[in-house]
Design an enzyme around this catalytic site. Structure first.
Site, mmCIF file in Angstrom:
data_model
loop_
_atom_site.group_PDB
_atom_site.id
_atom_site.type_symbol
_atom_site.label_atom_id
_atom_site.label_comp_id
_atom_site.label_asym_id
_atom_site.label_seq_id
_atom_site.Cartn_x
_atom_site.Cartn_y
_atom_site.Cartn_z
ATOM 1 C CG HIS A 257 16.361 7.532 94.836
ATOM 2 N ND1 HIS A 257 17.217 8.418 95.452
ATOM 3 C CD2 HIS A 257 16.228 7.940 93.555
ATOM 4 C CE1 HIS A 257 17.567 9.343 94.584
ATOM 5 N NE2 HIS A 257 16.991 9.084 93.421
ATOM 6 C CD GLU A 311 14.347 6.756 85.624
ATOM 7 O OE1 GLU A 311 13.503 7.410 84.991
ATOM 8 O OE2 GLU A 311 15.546 6.728 85.336
HETATM 9 N N1 ACO Z 1 14.665 -4.229 93.360
HETATM 10 C C1 ACO Z 1 15.109 -5.229 94.175
HETATM 11 N N2 ACO Z 1 16.009 -5.039 95.171
HETATM 12 C C2 ACO Z 1 16.490 -3.794 95.318
HETATM 13 C C3 ACO Z 1 16.075 -2.728 94.516
HETATM 14 C C4 ACO Z 1 15.122 -2.973 93.503
HETATM 15 N N3 ACO Z 1 14.684 -1.998 92.695
HETATM 16 N N4 ACO Z 1 16.725 -1.606 94.907
HETATM 17 C C5 ACO Z 1 17.525 -1.968 95.896
HETATM 18 N N5 ACO Z 1 17.375 -3.282 96.177
HETATM 19 C C6 ACO Z 1 18.040 -4.052 97.199
HETATM 20 C C7 ACO Z 1 19.403 -4.454 96.699
HETATM 21 O O1 ACO Z 1 19.345 -5.751 96.117
HETATM 22 C C8 ACO Z 1 20.248 -4.423 97.912
HETATM 23 O O2 ACO Z 1 20.102 -5.650 98.592
HETATM 24 P P1 ACO Z 1 21.432 -6.463 99.000
HETATM 25 O O3 ACO Z 1 22.105 -5.592 100.012
HETATM 26 O O4 ACO Z 1 20.869 -7.712 99.544
HETATM 27 O O5 ACO Z 1 22.236 -6.620 97.753
HETATM 28 C C9 ACO Z 1 19.601 -3.344 98.800
HETATM 29 O O6 ACO Z 1 18.271 -3.185 98.325
HETATM 30 C C10 ACO Z 1 20.302 -2.010 98.692
HETATM 31 O O7 ACO Z 1 20.494 -1.752 97.301
HETATM 32 P P2 ACO Z 1 21.695 -0.905 96.731
HETATM 33 O O8 ACO Z 1 21.859 -1.221 95.295
HETATM 34 O O9 ACO Z 1 22.892 -1.030 97.614
HETATM 35 O O10 ACO Z 1 21.127 0.564 96.923
HETATM 36 P P3 ACO Z 1 21.641 1.837 96.173
HETATM 37 O O11 ACO Z 1 21.268 2.987 96.968
HETATM 38 O O12 ACO Z 1 23.078 1.704 95.825
HETATM 39 O O13 ACO Z 1 20.852 1.741 94.786
HETATM 40 C C11 ACO Z 1 19.350 1.998 93.027
HETATM 41 C C12 ACO Z 1 19.851 2.571 94.358
HETATM 42 C C13 ACO Z 1 20.533 1.755 92.113
HETATM 43 C C14 ACO Z 1 18.442 3.012 92.378
HETATM 44 C C15 ACO Z 1 18.613 0.680 93.267
HETATM 45 O O14 ACO Z 1 17.526 0.894 94.123
HETATM 46 C C16 ACO Z 1 18.141 0.021 91.978
HETATM 47 O O15 ACO Z 1 18.914 -0.698 91.342
HETATM 48 N N6 ACO Z 1 16.873 0.251 91.561
HETATM 49 C C17 ACO Z 1 16.372 -0.302 90.340
HETATM 50 C C18 ACO Z 1 16.823 0.498 89.139
HETATM 51 C C19 ACO Z 1 16.151 1.854 89.092
HETATM 52 O O16 ACO Z 1 14.977 2.007 89.383
HETATM 53 N N7 ACO Z 1 16.931 2.864 88.678
HETATM 54 C C20 ACO Z 1 16.476 4.242 88.632
HETATM 55 C C21 ACO Z 1 16.944 5.002 89.823
HETATM 56 S S1 ACO Z 1 16.224 6.616 89.923
HETATM 57 C C22 ACO Z 1 17.283 7.681 89.133
HETATM 58 O O17 ACO Z 1 18.456 7.582 89.183
HETATM 59 C C23 ACO Z 1 16.754 8.711 88.302
#
Ligand code: ACO
Length: 374
Positions: A257, A311
């Protein structure tokens, strides 16, 4: 020469302005609506009570608030014009796609800027009514009459299924709606506030917000969580499955998140609800995937501090309530209409056009266009 302006990819840590609606305490895992902790609201607040809190700015004297509840019931009714327009949307679309069209049909001169409380209540009331009607018609079933004796959550289930839900299911869904009613400057609310800031109407803003909610980085994740649980199959397969998915560089849905650097407090509440209403074997599977997912993400990226988000157990609760996967994100939107309406009112109350800048990295100005071929 002046320094290039600072940028923040994804607007991380950028503060857009002030808001008195919802406090998201990302480091400690706290969430409050107008000063009420969600742990205080979830046990007893109705969705109608939370709508009142978010839109009116103060807690209702009694919950459910009688006047607001009656107004929502009145606004749930679909008049002839609205049903005629709604029936023009082709059947068989994924419910979220249909919902975008259905919402846009509500628009018109009555929705002109600035947004009003009445418009906000109309959005909250009509969204589930239109969605449920469409889902029924799409399945070749007759629409179900509204049940004024039922609250917002129970009536939504009744409109979808044609049966009054059990009190346990209705309450679980209501708690889900309470927990997802608002969440600060999330992507869909930001999209909505941008549209409102141009002095456009609330329906246009809600349609933009719904578009932002659809993506899996925001509200589009819960059906993928259920797919992931199916893919894992049994608790003893969780660790292996998670390791293989991460090795393929896939994201684990329901984890991570932007704001929370610890467990999402909504997820903690939803886990408790899931434990009471989900099939025990499904809950055991989810818990095994949660543990395997958090452990693997901590090991791979400890500094990213990735935990379960709303989620993850949101999907388990919606499954247990009996909703099909294609209704998970639309149901998230049904909950979020309250927050969207509150943010629209707040934006309009002290409006300034939201118009950020971008650092230009294209070719230097002064290029010459090719001459005309002879
Ligand atoms: N699984 C694997 N790796 C992850 C995940 C995940 N769920 N979440 C973050 N990471 C990793 C990313 O790969 C990234 O690594 P990198 O720098 O080597 O590329 C690092 O952690 C940071 O991730 P970002 O995408 O930059 O973090 P951000 O804060 O932008 O993203 C997000 C948050 C989009 C929710 C992300 O955690 C994600 O994609 N989660 C999975 C999808 C999800 O659960 N969505 C619902 C969100 S809750 C809501 O909005 C209601």
């Amino acid at each position: 020469m002046t320094d290039p302006p600072a940028t923040s990819k994804g607007l991380e840590h950028v503060v857009l302005g002030d808001s008195a609606i919802t406090l998201v305490a990302g480091e400690t895992g706290g969430l409050t609506y107008r000063g009420f902790d969600i742990d205080e609201l979830v046990p007893s607040a109705t969705y109608e009570g939370v709508v009142s809190l978010l839109l009116d700015g103060s807690a209702p004297a009694v919950d459910p608030p009688s006047e607001l509840s009656a107004e929502l019931v009145r606004r749930r009714q679909l008049d002839d014009r609205t049903t005629r327009l709604a029936d023009a949307v082709p059947l068989g679309l994924p419910p979220l796609e249909a919902m975008r069209s259905l919402l846009s049909l509500l628009g018109g001169p009555a929705w002109d800027y600035p947004p009003t409380r009445a418009q906000g209540l109309e959005l909250v009331a009509k969204t589930p009514a239109l969605l449920a009607r469409y889902v029924r018609c799409s399945a070749g079933k007759p629409p179900v009459a509204d049940r004024p004796d039922l609250g917002h959550a129970a009536n939504y289930l009744s409109l979808l299924t044609g049966e009054a839900p059990t009190p346990e299911r209705a309450r679980a869904l209501e708690q889900y709606l309470v927990l997802l009613a608002d969440h600060g400057m999330n992507a869909s609310t930001f999209a909505l506030r941008i549209v409102v800031s141009t002095q456009s109407d609330l329906i246009s803003a809600a349609v933009a917000a719904l578009g932002a909610l659809k993506g899996p980085a925001h509200g589009g994740a819960p059906a993928r969580v259920s797919d992931m649980l199916d893919g894992v199959g049994t608790p003893d397969n969780a660790e292996r499955w998670v390791a293989a998915a991460l090795a393929r560089k896939e994201r684990l849905y329901g984890f991570g998140h932007r704001a929370y650097k610890t467990d999402d407090p909504r997820a903690v509440q939803l886990k408790r609800i899931a434990r009471t209403i989900a099939d025990p074997s499904r809950f055991a599977l989810a818990e095994a995937v949660e543990h395997a997912g958090v452990a693997a993400l901590q090991k791979r990226r400890p500094e990213a501090r990735l935990f379960m988000n709303v989620e993850f157990y949101g999907a388990v609760v919606l499954e247990a309530v009996g909703l099909p996967r294609e209704l998970f994100t639309p149901t998230f939107a049904v909950a979020r209409t309250a927050g969207w309406a509150a943010h629209a009112l707040e934006q309009a109350s002290d409006n300034r056009l939201i118009r950020p800048d971008v650092r230009y990295t294209g070719p230097a100005p002064g290029r010459k266009w090719p001459t005309k071929a002879r």
